[in-house]
Design an enzyme around this catalytic site. Sequence first.
Site, PDB file in Angstrom:
ATOM      1  N   GLY A 178     -24.176 -54.197 102.359  1.00 35.33           N
ATOM      2  CA  GLY A 178     -23.034 -54.843 102.979  1.00 35.33           C
ATOM      3  C   GLY A 178     -22.249 -55.606 101.935  1.00 35.33           C
ATOM      4  O   GLY A 178     -22.388 -55.383 100.740  1.00 35.33           O
ATOM      5  N   ALA A 179     -21.414 -56.536 102.386  1.00 30.22           N
ATOM      6  CA  ALA A 179     -20.585 -57.293 101.451  1.00 30.22           C
ATOM      7  C   ALA A 179     -21.420 -58.226 100.587  1.00 30.22           C
ATOM      8  O   ALA A 179     -21.057 -58.527  99.457  1.00 30.22           O
ATOM      9  CB  ALA A 179     -19.534 -58.085 102.230  1.00 30.22           C
ATOM     10  N   PHE A 180     -22.543 -58.702 101.115  1.00 30.86           N
ATOM     11  CA  PHE A 180     -23.325 -59.708 100.401  1.00 30.86           C
ATOM     12  C   PHE A 180     -24.755 -59.266 100.100  1.00 30.86           C
ATOM     13  O   PHE A 180     -25.318 -59.635  99.089  1.00 30.86           O
ATOM     14  CB  PHE A 180     -23.364 -61.013 101.203  1.00 30.86           C
ATOM     15  CG  PHE A 180     -22.015 -61.476 101.651  1.00 30.86           C
ATOM     16  CD1 PHE A 180     -21.092 -61.950 100.739  1.00 30.86           C
ATOM     17  CD2 PHE A 180     -21.648 -61.412 102.981  1.00 30.86           C
ATOM     18  CE1 PHE A 180     -19.835 -62.359 101.139  1.00 30.86           C
ATOM     19  CE2 PHE A 180     -20.401 -61.819 103.402  1.00 30.86           C
ATOM     20  CZ  PHE A 180     -19.484 -62.298 102.477  1.00 30.86           C
ATOM     21  N   GLY A 181     -25.358 -58.491 100.994  1.00 29.38           N
ATOM     22  CA  GLY A 181     -26.762 -58.154 100.839  1.00 29.38           C
ATOM     23  C   GLY A 181     -27.012 -56.676 100.667  1.00 29.38           C
ATOM     24  O   GLY A 181     -26.162 -55.829 100.960  1.00 29.38           O
ATOM     25  N   GLU A 182     -28.197 -56.362 100.158  1.00 27.15           N
ATOM     26  CA  GLU A 182     -28.648 -54.989 100.002  1.00 27.15           C
ATOM     27  C   GLU A 182     -30.083 -54.894 100.488  1.00 27.15           C
ATOM     28  O   GLU A 182     -30.855 -55.849 100.354  1.00 27.15           O
ATOM     29  CB  GLU A 182     -28.581 -54.556  98.535  1.00 27.15           C
ATOM     30  CG  GLU A 182     -27.186 -54.580  97.950  1.00 27.15           C
ATOM     31  CD  GLU A 182     -27.179 -54.418  96.441  1.00 27.15           C
ATOM     32  OE1 GLU A 182     -26.162 -53.943  95.922  1.00 27.15           O
ATOM     33  OE2 GLU A 182     -28.186 -54.787  95.785  1.00 27.15           O
ATOM     34  N   ASP A 219     -27.131 -64.182 118.209  1.00 28.89           N
ATOM     35  CA  ASP A 219     -26.493 -62.894 117.910  1.00 28.89           C
ATOM     36  C   ASP A 219     -27.370 -61.722 118.344  1.00 28.89           C
ATOM     37  O   ASP A 219     -27.547 -60.761 117.594  1.00 28.89           O
ATOM     38  CB  ASP A 219     -26.179 -62.805 116.412  1.00 28.89           C
ATOM     39  CG  ASP A 219     -25.140 -61.731 116.095  1.00 28.89           C
ATOM     40  OD1 ASP A 219     -24.574 -61.163 117.049  1.00 28.89           O
ATOM     41  OD2 ASP A 219     -24.907 -61.462 114.896  1.00 28.89           O
TER      42      ASP A 219
END
EC number: 2.7.10.1
Length: 402
Positions: A107-111, A232
């Site tokens: 994603g934009a921040f994590g892998e 969420d």
Amino acid sequence: DTVTSPDITAIVAVIGAVVLGLTSLTIIILFGFVWHQRWKSRKPASTGQIVLVKEDKELAQLRGMAETVGLANACYAVSTLPSQAEIESLPAFPRDKLNLHKLLGSGAFGEVYEGTALDILADGSGESRVAVKTLKRGATDQEKSEFLKEAHLMSKFDHPHILKLLGVCLLNEPQYLILELMEGGDLLSYLRGARKQKFQSPLLTLTDLLDICLDICKGCVYLEKMRFIHRDLAARNCLVSEKQYGSCSRVVKIGDFGLARDIYKNDYYRKRGEGLLPVRWMAPESLIDGVFTNHSDVWAFGVLVWETLTLGQQPYPGLSNIEVLHHVRSGGRLESPNNCPDDIRDLMTRCWAQDPHNRPTFFYIQHKLQEIRHSPLCFSYFLGDKESVAPLRIQTAFFQPL
């Protein structure tokens, strides 16, 4: 008395010797400090220390292949930063016993990577396949803090339907969270993958769908007892243990703690002055007043049941996020899926009561789902005659809102 020339010479010599001695001592101290710092940086970090080192070679190689991997396999976000003592209490795992094999999602921040960990389950247990979460290069201090919060949060949970944290590698950067591997991926993709063409047998029966809801509900009962508010709950934030739809050993677990928000961006709405909000799963009091409780989690669970019955449709189809916000605020609700059994429809409706205190508890929901799961009605949907089963076989008819 007058000071003779030899006396002056002696005084100057003494002062010079003192100055020279102090200068030499200062140089020695500075040299010793620099040498100590360099020696300290070469030592293995003691427990709890975070030391910046060159990027992990194994991770660097896998990141080089990241462009060939899509986002569909996303798997795997407490308000205060854990203390040093809490960080040190996390299940530390030696980096040299961890191997990364392939990128699962980004994603934009994590892998998230698939890997193997030696003896992580117990001494002598051998290699275990695991999921490994890390931050992307250039992560901000805020993102690193959230990463530590996530590790601390997950370490508190121990339940068959909550994704388990197996270990952490926090001594050096990049830092890793080591999680149990859920081969079926996220539930939303799993449900959508079960869609078939008209007149073909469904890959998931009503009984299967109820079992999925029950697994998640059991995890919610545990979180409710732990006084934890998820905020969420959604199909994208749950994980499935098996890829095969006919597997009897399939287990579904609540497993997001971050990356899904990166992947399914269209499911979130950025309200002015606030972060990304999952408006399609949010209760009215959360949308209006920003209040999140176990009651708002129950609302979201009702939406998750709707997602499950529709094989992963986006809630409130045809409405934009801002339209959904106004729709729910004004008393609007999701329409029941076509051919949905009355008991399940009534349970979802109770989850969406306007007054939060009129919504059922997760304990009650679990009991009710089990009752429906073992009822003659559900059995007839599953094994009944052609007339009762036919609507389920035509999934484009059954799994559509009215």
